[in-house]
Design an enzyme around this catalytic site. Structure first.
Site, mmCIF file in Angstrom:
data_model
loop_
_atom_site.group_PDB
_atom_site.id
_atom_site.type_symbol
_atom_site.label_atom_id
_atom_site.label_comp_id
_atom_site.label_asym_id
_atom_site.label_seq_id
_atom_site.Cartn_x
_atom_site.Cartn_y
_atom_site.Cartn_z
ATOM 1 N N ARG A 104 0.855 -1.178 0.000
ATOM 2 C CA ARG A 104 0.000 0.000 0.000
ATOM 3 C C ARG A 104 0.893 1.232 0.000
ATOM 4 O O ARG A 104 1.695 1.414 0.914
ATOM 5 C CB ARG A 104 -0.857 -0.058 1.264
ATOM 6 C CG ARG A 104 -2.108 0.719 1.186
ATOM 7 C CD ARG A 104 -2.970 0.395 2.365
ATOM 8 N NE ARG A 104 -2.466 0.927 3.611
ATOM 9 C CZ ARG A 104 -3.217 1.308 4.623
ATOM 10 N NH1 ARG A 104 -4.524 1.182 4.548
ATOM 11 N NH2 ARG A 104 -2.692 1.757 5.726
ATOM 12 N N THR A 108 -0.749 7.599 -1.031
ATOM 13 C CA THR A 108 -2.068 7.510 -1.698
ATOM 14 C C THR A 108 -2.951 6.430 -1.061
ATOM 15 O O THR A 108 -4.162 6.419 -1.273
ATOM 16 C CB THR A 108 -1.893 7.138 -3.177
ATOM 17 O OG1 THR A 108 -1.314 5.821 -3.246
ATOM 18 C CG2 THR A 108 -0.977 8.130 -3.889
ATOM 19 N N ASP A 200 0.635 -2.299 12.292
ATOM 20 C CA ASP A 200 1.077 -2.753 10.961
ATOM 21 C C ASP A 200 1.326 -4.260 11.000
ATOM 22 O O ASP A 200 2.285 -4.722 11.630
ATOM 23 C CB ASP A 200 2.347 -1.985 10.558
ATOM 24 C CG ASP A 200 2.719 -2.277 9.110
ATOM 25 O OD1 ASP A 200 2.814 -1.323 8.325
ATOM 26 O OD2 ASP A 200 2.905 -3.465 8.756
ATOM 27 N N ASP A 203 4.820 -5.542 9.694
ATOM 28 C CA ASP A 203 5.927 -5.205 10.599
ATOM 29 C C ASP A 203 5.878 -6.040 11.872
ATOM 30 O O ASP A 203 6.912 -6.503 12.366
ATOM 31 C CB ASP A 203 5.879 -3.708 10.956
ATOM 32 C CG ASP A 203 6.373 -2.833 9.821
ATOM 33 O OD1 ASP A 203 7.034 -3.368 8.902
ATOM 34 O OD2 ASP A 203 6.099 -1.628 9.835
HETATM 35 C C1 PRP Z 1 -1.224 -4.246 4.720
HETATM 36 C C2 PRP Z 1 -2.113 -5.444 4.939
HETATM 37 C C3 PRP Z 1 -2.971 -5.420 3.712
HETATM 38 C C4 PRP Z 1 -3.140 -3.957 3.430
HETATM 39 C C5 PRP Z 1 -4.510 -3.526 3.881
HETATM 40 O O1 PRP Z 1 -0.200 -4.543 3.852
HETATM 41 O O2 PRP Z 1 -1.402 -6.634 5.133
HETATM 42 O O3 PRP Z 1 -2.401 -6.082 2.595
HETATM 43 O O4 PRP Z 1 -2.122 -3.281 4.192
HETATM 44 O O5 PRP Z 1 -4.745 -2.206 3.578
HETATM 45 P P1 PRP Z 1 -5.847 -1.762 2.526
HETATM 46 O O6 PRP Z 1 -7.090 -2.529 2.826
HETATM 47 O O7 PRP Z 1 -6.017 -0.284 2.817
HETATM 48 O O8 PRP Z 1 -5.328 -2.001 1.143
HETATM 49 P P2 PRP Z 1 0.939 -3.482 3.486
HETATM 50 O O9 PRP Z 1 0.521 -2.678 2.298
HETATM 51 O O10 PRP Z 1 1.328 -2.723 4.701
HETATM 52 O O11 PRP Z 1 2.110 -4.392 2.946
HETATM 53 P P3 PRP Z 1 3.026 -5.438 3.739
HETATM 54 O O12 PRP Z 1 2.149 -6.618 4.107
HETATM 55 O O13 PRP Z 1 4.044 -5.790 2.720
HETATM 56 O O14 PRP Z 1 3.595 -4.764 4.951
HETATM 57 N N1 URA Z 2 -2.392 -2.383 7.095
HETATM 58 C C1 URA Z 2 -2.004 -2.794 8.326
HETATM 59 O O1 URA Z 2 -1.036 -3.551 8.457
HETATM 60 N N2 URA Z 2 -2.686 -2.337 9.395
HETATM 61 C C2 URA Z 2 -3.734 -1.502 9.277
HETATM 62 O O2 URA Z 2 -4.327 -1.126 10.304
HETATM 63 C C3 URA Z 2 -4.118 -1.081 7.990
HETATM 64 C C4 URA Z 2 -3.426 -1.549 6.914
#
Ligand code: PRP
Ligand code: URA
Length: 209
Positions: A104, A108, A200, A203
């Site tokens: 994400r 944006t 997160d 993380d």
């Molecule tokens: C997080 C989570 C989802 C997304 C949700 O991933 O694991 O995939 O955000 O957010 P959304 O519904 O607003 O799209 P992230 O983009 O942080 O990537 P990562 O798992 O690689 O840390």
């Molecule tokens: N992605 C995450 O990992 N946590 C949130 O709360 C939203 C998006």
């Protein structure tokens, strides 16, 4: 319109509380996500079709039930979805695993696709997309788009925590997809994080920041 199922089983809710707690460290967080994924897999497979086979017990012949050769696929959204895969495979070890890489954009909040690798027989499989978080819904909608574009006909979406905004986004874009969640939280904050959520997910699962 797709259905939304909230798994309110006490074990799922109990473990989810410790997943949310900011004092829970990476090792325990990972173990709890794995356990909750197993419990959710138990619920989500409730409607798998059965067939009868003949077996012999030590006492007599018997007709007994087995799962009717359903072809399943588990698709984690990278990264955080990876944390749910092993827990699901404990119950359905024959499932194939595909991967959809999305992150994400922090400005944006729109998903950026960077990797897609799926089982070859996409059209014949029933898929479960897994990701701990359904926030704005952008990543879930994009992952479902990516699967459908390659021919998938049957898709479920499973996550730990959803925001109402994310549920609405998936329902609007993909009304044929049922959503399975452990908790429906209050809202998103200004940074697109779920409140109260768990922070997160990627993380916390991988110990990055
Ligand atoms: C997080 C989570 C989802 C997304 C949700 O991933 O694991 O995939 O955000 O957010 P959304 O519904 O607003 O799209 P992230 O983009 O942080 O990537 P990562 O798992 O690689 O840390
Ligand atoms: N992605 C995450 O990992 N946590 C949130 O709360 C939203 C998006």
């Amino acid at each position: 319109m797709g259905k939304v199922y909230v798994f309110d089983h006490p074990l799922i809710q109990h473990k989810l509380t410790y997943i949310r707690d900011k004092n829970t460290g990476t090792k325990e967080f990972r173990e709890l996500v794995d356990e909750v994924a197993t419990l959710m897999a138990f619920e989500i497979t409730r409607d798998l079709p059965l067939e009868e086979v003949e077996i012999e017990t030590p006492v007599s012949k018997a007709r007994a039930k087995v799962i009717a050769g359903k072809k399943l696929g588990v698709i984690p959204i990278l990264r955080a979805g990876i944390g749910m895969v092993d827990g699901i495979l404990k119950l359905i070890p024959a499932a194939k695993v595909g991967h959809i890489g999305l992150y994400r954009d922090p400005q944006t909040l729109k998903p950026v696709e960077y990797y897609v690798k799926l089982p070859s027989d996409v059209e014949e499989r029933d898929f479960i997309i897994v990701d701990p978080m359904l926030a704005t819904g952008g990543s879930a909608v994009a992952a479902i788009d990516a699967l459908k574009k390659r021919g998938a006909k049957s898709i479920k979406f499973m996550c730990l925590i959803a925001a109402p905004e994310g549920v609405e986004a998936v329902e609007t874009a993909h009304p044929d997809v049922d959503i399975y969640i452990a908790a429906l939280d209050e809202r998103l904050n200004d940074h697109g994080y779920i409140v109260p959520g768990l922070g997160d997910a990627g993380d916390r699962l991988f110990g990055t920041k």
